[in-house]
Design a protein around this motif. Structure first.
Motif, PDB file in Angstrom:
ATOM      1  N   SER A 154      11.264  13.428   2.860  1.00 46.83           N
ATOM      2  CA  SER A 154      11.518  14.698   3.521  1.00 46.83           C
ATOM      3  C   SER A 154      10.984  14.695   4.946  1.00 46.83           C
ATOM      4  O   SER A 154      11.675  15.093   5.892  1.00 46.83           O
ATOM      5  N   VAL A 155       9.742  14.254   5.116  1.00 45.20           N
ATOM      6  CA  VAL A 155       9.125  14.215   6.442  1.00 45.20           C
ATOM      7  C   VAL A 155       9.846  13.225   7.345  1.00 45.20           C
ATOM      8  O   VAL A 155      10.116  13.507   8.525  1.00 45.20           O
ATOM      9  N   ALA A 156      10.183  12.050   6.804  1.00 41.46           N
ATOM     10  CA  ALA A 156      10.868  11.027   7.602  1.00 41.46           C
ATOM     11  C   ALA A 156      12.243  11.502   8.059  1.00 41.46           C
ATOM     12  O   ALA A 156      12.648  11.253   9.209  1.00 41.46           O
ATOM     13  N   ILE A 208      11.720  14.036  10.925  1.00 41.18           N
ATOM     14  CA  ILE A 208      11.323  13.390  12.175  1.00 41.18           C
ATOM     15  C   ILE A 208      12.495  12.644  12.799  1.00 41.18           C
ATOM     16  O   ILE A 208      12.701  12.680  14.021  1.00 41.18           O
ATOM     17  N   SER A 209      13.282  11.983  11.956  1.00 43.52           N
ATOM     18  CA  SER A 209      14.451  11.250  12.454  1.00 43.52           C
ATOM     19  C   SER A 209      15.439  12.179  13.145  1.00 43.52           C
ATOM     20  O   SER A 209      15.940  11.882  14.237  1.00 43.52           O
ATOM     21  N   MET A 210      15.724  13.311  12.530  1.00 39.43           N
ATOM     22  CA  MET A 210      16.654  14.273  13.125  1.00 39.43           C
ATOM     23  C   MET A 210      16.042  14.925  14.361  1.00 39.43           C
ATOM     24  O   MET A 210      16.731  15.169  15.357  1.00 39.43           O
ATOM     25  N   LYS A 232      18.835  11.755  19.672  1.00 38.54           N
ATOM     26  CA  LYS A 232      19.318  12.116  21.008  1.00 38.54           C
ATOM     27  C   LYS A 232      20.314  13.276  20.966  1.00 38.54           C
ATOM     28  O   LYS A 232      20.500  13.984  21.955  1.00 38.54           O
ATOM     29  N   SER A 233      20.928  13.472  19.820  1.00 37.69           N
ATOM     30  CA  SER A 233      21.919  14.538  19.701  1.00 37.69           C
ATOM     31  C   SER A 233      21.287  15.906  19.451  1.00 37.69           C
ATOM     32  O   SER A 233      21.987  16.932  19.469  1.00 37.69           O
ATOM     33  N   THR A 234      19.979  15.937  19.234  1.00 39.54           N
ATOM     34  CA  THR A 234      19.282  17.197  18.979  1.00 39.54           C
ATOM     35  C   THR A 234      18.838  17.818  20.292  1.00 39.54           C
ATOM     36  O   THR A 234      18.115  17.195  21.070  1.00 39.54           O
ATOM     37  N   ASP A 268      20.463  20.272   7.904  1.00 36.85           N
ATOM     38  CA  ASP A 268      20.043  21.321   8.826  1.00 36.85           C
ATOM     39  C   ASP A 268      18.612  21.051   9.280  1.00 36.85           C
ATOM     40  O   ASP A 268      17.698  20.990   8.456  1.00 36.85           O
ATOM     41  N   LEU A 269      18.409  20.896  10.591  1.00 31.97           N
ATOM     42  CA  LEU A 269      17.104  20.523  11.118  1.00 31.97           C
ATOM     43  C   LEU A 269      16.030  21.556  10.783  1.00 31.97           C
ATOM     44  O   LEU A 269      14.903  21.204  10.394  1.00 31.97           O
ATOM     45  N   ASN A 270      16.354  22.828  10.939  1.00 31.23           N
ATOM     46  CA  ASN A 270      15.356  23.874  10.695  1.00 31.23           C
ATOM     47  C   ASN A 270      14.923  23.917   9.230  1.00 31.23           C
ATOM     48  O   ASN A 270      13.743  24.081   8.929  1.00 31.23           O
ATOM     49  N   LEU A 271      15.888  23.778   8.338  1.00 32.18           N
ATOM     50  CA  LEU A 271      15.548  23.786   6.910  1.00 32.18           C
ATOM     51  C   LEU A 271      14.706  22.565   6.552  1.00 32.18           C
ATOM     52  O   LEU A 271      13.736  22.664   5.795  1.00 32.18           O
ATOM     53  N   LEU A 272      15.059  21.417   7.122  1.00 26.74           N
ATOM     54  CA  LEU A 272      14.275  20.213   6.866  1.00 26.74           C
ATOM     55  C   LEU A 272      12.865  20.334   7.435  1.00 26.74           C
ATOM     56  O   LEU A 272      11.898  19.870   6.835  1.00 26.74           O
ATOM     57  N   ALA A 273      12.756  20.962   8.604  1.00 24.22           N
ATOM     58  CA  ALA A 273      11.439  21.179   9.207  1.00 24.22           C
ATOM     59  C   ALA A 273      10.572  22.025   8.284  1.00 24.22           C
ATOM     60  O   ALA A 273       9.397  21.716   8.036  1.00 24.22           O
ATOM     61  N   PHE A 274      11.154  23.091   7.793  1.00 23.50           N
ATOM     62  CA  PHE A 274      10.416  23.990   6.894  1.00 23.50           C
ATOM     63  C   PHE A 274      10.052  23.291   5.588  1.00 23.50           C
ATOM     64  O   PHE A 274       8.889  23.290   5.173  1.00 23.50           O
TER      65      PHE A 274
END
Length: 234
Positions: A31-33, A36-38, A42-44, A131-137
């Motif tokens: 999950s953390v990896a 961090i990858s997303m 460069k597309s973020t 989804d970056l935000n969901l993964l962050a959370f």
């Protein structure tokens, strides 16, 4: 409550506990990896990265808050005679009598149940979420929730026996520190329940959050929390 006697063999982990622990570690690391990858892709865009940092903070604070809720509920309303969860509940409640035991147990023994929960809840997110935000959370929430009981154990471990990085994290307030958590182990054991960092304890204790819930439950169900009985003995 009579003192609970712990056999030294129970401090070691079984194969099942080790497997559950390993599964939880793998789930959290993936999950953390993935986050961090997303995040570093460069597309973020900058806005997405800022939003994801906010999601990280929310996940961290919510994990601390929920560990406080769970800790309070088990301390005050858990049933040691429950056929499934009884032994765990009894051990947690008797932790007030022998708090040092937690630091003696192997990490897998402390958090194998959280490993099962983390695997079941967050493996689908790891596999399907983009989804970056969901993964962050979820990555931060899962990590903090999974390791929270070990943060708790470290708060009962002599500093000289802790890895330097753990001491730094405790001193900075990022994870639960011994001086803060010591307030929970003073009778009637009715405050400082949170075990990720203890950040939420300030609001929960100042607002009498748990006392309010206890009063409501007493008037609705007629059940007193364990801490009320402890107060009567002071």
């Amino acid at each position: 409550m009579p003192p609970l006697q712990f056999e030294e063999e129970s401090w070691q982990s079984t194969r099942v506990q080790l497997a559950c622990f390993a599964s939880g570690c793998a789930t959290v690391m993936i999950s953390v990896a993935k986050f961090i990858s997303m995040f570093l892709s460069k597309s973020t865009g900058l806005r997405s990265r800022i939003e994801s940092i906010f999601a990280v903070v929310v996940g961290y604070v919510l994990a601390d808050f929920l560990t406080g809720i769970v800790h309070w509920a088990i301390d005050n309303y858990g049933d040691p005679k429950h056929p499934v969860s009884g032994p765990q509940i009894e051990a947690i409640q008797c932790h007030h009598q022998q708090p040092w035991i937690l630091a003696k147990r192997h990490v897998a023994t402390n958090i194998y149940i959280q490993g099962v929960v983390a695997t079941l809840l967050f493996s689908p997110v790891n596999m399907f979420c983009e989804d970056l935000n969901l993964l962050a959370f979820t990555s931060v929430f899962a990590c903090c929730g999974f390791f929270s009981q070990q943060f708790h154990a470290w708060a009962h471990t002599p500093r000289r026996k802790l890895p330097p990085v753990v001491v730094v994290l405790q001193d900075s307030g990022i994870i639960l520190g011994p001086s803060h958590h010591a307030g929970h182990h003073q009778p009637p054991f009715d405050r400082r329940y949170c075990i990720v960092s203890g950040f939420c304890d300030w609001f929960l204790d100042k607002s009498n959050f748990f006392v309010g819930i206890e009063v409501v439950l007493f008037h609705m169900l007629g059940v007193e929390p364990v801490s009320w009985g402890t107060k009567s003995l002071l």
